[in-house]
Design a protein around this motif. Structure first.
Motif, short mmCIF file in Angstrom:
data_model
loop_
_atom_site.label_atom_id
_atom_site.label_comp_id
_atom_site.label_asym_id
_atom_site.label_seq_id
_atom_site.Cartn_x
_atom_site.Cartn_y
_atom_site.Cartn_z
N ILE A 49 -6.05 59.06 6.01
CA ILE A 49 -6.74 59.96 6.44
C ILE A 49 -8.06 59.58 6.53
CG2 ILE A 49 -7.01 62.57 6.30
CD1 ILE A 49 -4.48 62.67 4.55
N ALA A 70 -10.90 57.95 9.83
CA ALA A 70 -11.35 56.62 10.47
C ALA A 70 -12.78 56.40 10.12
CB ALA A 70 -10.91 56.54 11.86
N GLY A 71 -13.25 56.67 9.15
CA GLY A 71 -14.53 56.67 8.39
C GLY A 71 -14.66 55.11 8.01
N SER A 101 -9.69 63.25 12.52
CA SER A 101 -9.99 64.55 13.40
C SER A 101 -10.77 64.63 14.63
CB SER A 101 -10.20 65.50 12.37
OG SER A 101 -11.49 65.08 11.56
N GLY A 149 -15.65 56.66 13.03
CA GLY A 149 -17.15 57.12 12.28
C GLY A 149 -17.41 58.40 12.83
N ALA A 180 -17.83 61.19 11.31
CA ALA A 180 -18.80 61.77 10.40
C ALA A 180 -20.16 61.12 10.56
CB ALA A 180 -18.16 62.01 8.96
N LEU A 216 -22.31 46.69 4.37
CA LEU A 216 -21.66 47.76 5.01
C LEU A 216 -20.47 47.37 5.80
CD1 LEU A 216 -24.89 49.56 6.29
CD2 LEU A 216 -23.38 50.28 4.47
N HIS A 220 -6.54 63.98 15.35
CA HIS A 220 -5.27 64.09 14.61
C HIS A 220 -5.86 64.85 13.48
CE1 HIS A 220 -2.84 62.39 17.89
NE2 HIS A 220 -1.69 62.42 17.17
N VAL A 251 -5.43 66.06 9.85
CA VAL A 251 -4.26 66.45 8.77
C VAL A 251 -4.57 67.89 8.28
CG1 VAL A 251 -3.43 65.72 6.65
CG2 VAL A 251 -4.09 63.80 8.34
N ALA A 256 -8.82 59.26 2.98
CA ALA A 256 -10.25 58.76 3.08
C ALA A 256 -11.06 59.70 3.88
CB ALA A 256 -10.38 57.21 3.52
N GLY A 266 -13.26 61.76 3.45
CA GLY A 266 -14.82 62.03 3.15
C GLY A 266 -15.20 63.46 2.67
N THR A 267 -16.32 63.55 2.68
CA THR A 267 -16.82 64.96 2.30
C THR A 267 -17.75 65.70 3.29
OG1 THR A 267 -18.51 63.99 1.11
CG2 THR A 267 -16.49 64.75 -0.38
N GLY A 289 -12.96 56.49 -1.14
CA GLY A 289 -14.14 56.51 -0.31
C GLY A 289 -14.97 57.76 -1.01
N PHE A 341 -21.92 57.46 -4.48
CA PHE A 341 -21.02 56.71 -3.81
C PHE A 341 -21.56 55.62 -2.82
CE2 PHE A 341 -18.29 55.43 -0.12
CZ PHE A 341 -17.15 55.00 -0.91
N ALA A 352 -20.84 52.62 0.30
CA ALA A 352 -19.70 51.96 0.75
C ALA A 352 -18.90 50.90 0.17
CB ALA A 352 -19.96 51.57 2.19
C1 LIG Z 1 -26.82 60.40 5.32
C2 LIG Z 1 -26.16 59.45 4.47
C3 LIG Z 1 -26.70 58.18 4.20
C4 LIG Z 1 -25.89 57.29 3.52
N1 LIG Z 1 -26.46 55.86 3.39
C5 LIG Z 1 -25.44 55.18 2.60
C6 LIG Z 1 -26.06 53.79 2.50
O1 LIG Z 1 -27.20 53.46 2.62
N2 LIG Z 1 -25.38 52.98 1.70
C7 LIG Z 1 -24.02 53.26 1.35
O2 LIG Z 1 -23.45 52.39 0.72
N3 LIG Z 1 -23.30 54.40 1.41
C8 LIG Z 1 -24.35 55.38 2.29
N4 LIG Z 1 -23.99 56.62 2.16
C9 LIG Z 1 -22.45 57.21 1.45
C10 LIG Z 1 -21.16 56.60 2.07
O3 LIG Z 1 -21.02 55.24 2.50
C11 LIG Z 1 -20.88 57.18 3.44
O4 LIG Z 1 -20.96 58.60 3.36
C12 LIG Z 1 -19.49 56.75 4.36
O5 LIG Z 1 -19.66 57.25 5.44
C13 LIG Z 1 -18.29 57.19 3.45
O6 LIG Z 1 -17.45 56.96 4.09
P1 LIG Z 1 -15.98 57.61 3.99
O7 LIG Z 1 -15.01 56.75 4.94
O8 LIG Z 1 -15.67 57.90 2.65
O9 LIG Z 1 -16.32 59.22 4.75
P2 LIG Z 1 -16.80 59.39 6.10
O10 LIG Z 1 -17.57 58.65 6.67
O11 LIG Z 1 -17.10 60.94 5.83
O12 LIG Z 1 -15.34 59.53 6.83
C14 LIG Z 1 -14.27 60.33 6.95
C15 LIG Z 1 -13.59 60.49 8.23
O13 LIG Z 1 -12.43 61.31 7.92
C16 LIG Z 1 -12.22 62.26 9.17
N5 LIG Z 1 -11.74 63.60 8.55
C17 LIG Z 1 -12.19 64.52 7.50
N6 LIG Z 1 -11.32 65.48 7.59
C18 LIG Z 1 -10.12 64.98 8.12
C19 LIG Z 1 -8.73 65.45 8.19
N7 LIG Z 1 -8.35 66.65 7.59
N8 LIG Z 1 -7.98 64.88 9.37
C20 LIG Z 1 -8.30 63.52 9.70
N9 LIG Z 1 -9.44 63.15 9.56
C21 LIG Z 1 -10.24 63.81 8.81
C22 LIG Z 1 -14.05 62.53 9.49
O14 LIG Z 1 -13.83 62.98 10.76
C23 LIG Z 1 -14.50 61.11 9.20
O15 LIG Z 1 -14.57 60.29 10.34
C24 LIG Z 1 -24.42 57.72 3.14
C25 LIG Z 1 -24.03 59.05 3.41
C26 LIG Z 1 -24.81 59.88 4.02
C27 LIG Z 1 -24.02 61.27 4.40
#
Ligand SMILES: Cc1cc2nc3c(=O)[nH]c(=O)nc-3n(C[C@H](O)[C@H](O)[C@H](O)COP(=O)(O)OP(=O)(O)OC[C@H]3O[C@@H](n4cnc5c(N)ncnc54)[C@H](O)[C@@H]3O)c2cc1C
Length: 443
Positions: free
Chosen positions: A9, A11-12, A34, A39, A41, A57, A104, A106, A148, A150-151, A361, A371, A373
């Protein structure tokens, strides 16, 4: 009969890394996203420069797949913006993998034909994933699920008790929950010459303070007030030169300079209770009746929380405080220590009573914000190895995390959940600030 896929869940960065590892082990996978792009978010904070360089990254397995598709790797030492991370890595990766279904969303995860309570035959049933898409509602089955998602969509409210302050909804038009992009003319005119209140102490709040203090120098009628819940900004500015991520240390140092030498007024010990009209402006009232008035705009950057509603039929074992997997929570709890003490972890720490279900994630950290990456890439390497039955690889640790240079353990954690950044606690800083006791009292 063909085996059902593993469903990821989101595509981050972490969901796509999970898909890359599944690809590497020839396990069929579907990624449900969604948004309309990879990416989605990250793209919403496209204007923010990461404090991690490209080398931290990119998931190693993803890089291997991309290399087979003629991808040219960005320079290791460069620090991309969120927009560049999405454009130059996440979207090409999603395209190369070819398993992402966009739009899509979830809306629920369960065991086929079994609600949360039913034991009988539970372990023999696949997962069912309920999806909402432009074509309507669908349901697909999965042998395992990696959530995965996210928040990002779960920004914390301004209210000091974790619930929206009284009046927060009514005055929503003047409250932003994202770091403003002050290079955008419309956004700039929204804040220029105004009294802007920034709430939160994490990296996002610090980024906002740096940008707004620059704006205040350019447009001197701009006022910036910084609301801090605890009695001192403490170690909010991080480990500075001690930070093994130099840009993360530098961000804290720049924010500290903006607060110490710049036009920012720091108000500590302020836990927002109410937002009310103050003529044409707003008045913020704290739980102990302190007041910040004459406010035009509020930027609330008080962290994020996971959406657990889609998991109501999955047997989870979550820490009651952080809403992170119970075994993981003590490793990331900002009440008790800094990021530097978080060690890499994987399938063992992320397991739940529901076999085959994993949070990964940003979402796996619940309400903690330490957290990185890199941590997520290691999580999904291990989780996918476990799903593949490769228990030795799942248990192996293949990552060393950078230290923050902040020594934690103060137990004074409050709103370190500043969003996107790293955790804070510890030592007292030398920054001057207004204690809430010196503010006017309400009523
Ligand atoms: C401003 C900012 C700066 C950051 N800088 C750094 C940094 O420099 N270095 C570092 O290591 N980390 C950094 N982070 C922390 C972290 O690495 C990132 O937040 C990263 O994007 C987290 O990845 P993720 O895949 O867990 O979540 P996300 O990137 O949030 O991806 C989640 C995906 O799930 C999708 N989604 C959500 N709900 C649903 C659903 N119900 N059904 C289907 N899809 C859904 C979203 O649309 C999104 O595409 C930063 C975060 C932020 C917010």
């Amino acid at each position: 009969m063909t085996e059902s896929p593993v469903v990821v869940i989101g595509a981050g960065p972490v969901g796509l890394a999970a898909a890359a590892h599944l690809d590497g082990r020839n396990i069929p996978a579907i990624v449900l996203e969604s948004g309309t792009v990879a990416g989605a978010a990250v793209k919403q904070w496209a204007h923010i420069r990461l404090f991690s360089p490209w080398s931290e990254l990119i998931d190693p397995q993803a890089a291997k797949i991309l290399a087979q598709h003629g991808w040219s790797e960005p320079p290791n030492e460069h620090y991309p913006t969120g927009g560049e991370w999405a454009r130059d890595y996440l979207q090409p990766l999603a395209d190369a993998l070819g398993v992402v279904r966009y739009e899509h969303t979830v809306v629920g995860v369960s065991r086929r034909g079994r609600d949360l309570v039913v034991d009988a035959g539970r372990e023999h049933e696949p997962f069912t994933i309920h999806i909402s898409s432009p074509d309507g509602e669908h349901r697909i089955v999965a042998r395992a699920v990696i959530d995965a998602s996210g928040t990002w969509h779960g920004a914390n409210p301004l209210g000091g008790d974790g619930l929206p302050a009284v009046g927060e909804h009514a005055h929503a038009a003047r409250i932003a929950y994202r770091v403003p992009d002050l290079t955008d003319a419309e956004m700039r005119s929204r804040y220029a010459g105004k009294h802007v209140v920034v709430a939160g102490t994490g990296a996002s709040a610090q980024t906002a303070l740096i940008g707004l203090s620059r704006l205040a120098r350019e447009v001197p009628s701009t006022r910036v007030s910084w609301l801090v819940r605890r009695s001192s900004p403490g170690a909010a500015f991080g480990g500075g030169e001690q930070d093994e991520l130099p840009e993360r240390g530098a961000l804290g140092a720049r924010a500290q300079a903006a607060v110490t030498d710049g036009p920012v007024t720091t108000i500590t010990g302020f836990r927002t209770s109410t937002i009310e009209a103050d003529g044409e402006r707003l008045r913020l009232v704290s739980f102990d009746d302190s007041v910040v008035d004459g406010v035009d705009e509020v930027v609330a950057l008080t962290g994020f929380r996971p959406d657990l509603s889609i998991l109501s039929e999955v047997r989870l074992d979550l820490d009651p405080v952080l809403q992170a997997p119970r075994t993981l929570a003590p490793l990331i709890d900002p009440n008790v220590h800094s990021c530097g003490t978080v060690y890499p972890h994987g399938a063992k720490e992320l397991a739940h009573p529901e076999p085959g279900f994993y949070l990964a994630g940003m979402k796996s950290y619940g309400r903690a914000t330490s957290f990185l990456a890199l941590t997520g890439f290691e999580q999904v390497r291990s989780v996918v190895a476990e799903i593949a039955g490769d228990h030795e690889a799942a248990a192996r640790v293949e990552l060393t995390l950078p230290e923050t240079g902040v020594c934690g353990g103060s137990g004074d954690f409050d709103d370190a959940t500043g969003g996107g950044g790293c955790c804070v606690p510890a030592a007292t800083s030398t920054v001057g600030f207004i204690d809430v006791g010196t503010l006017s009292r309400h009523r």
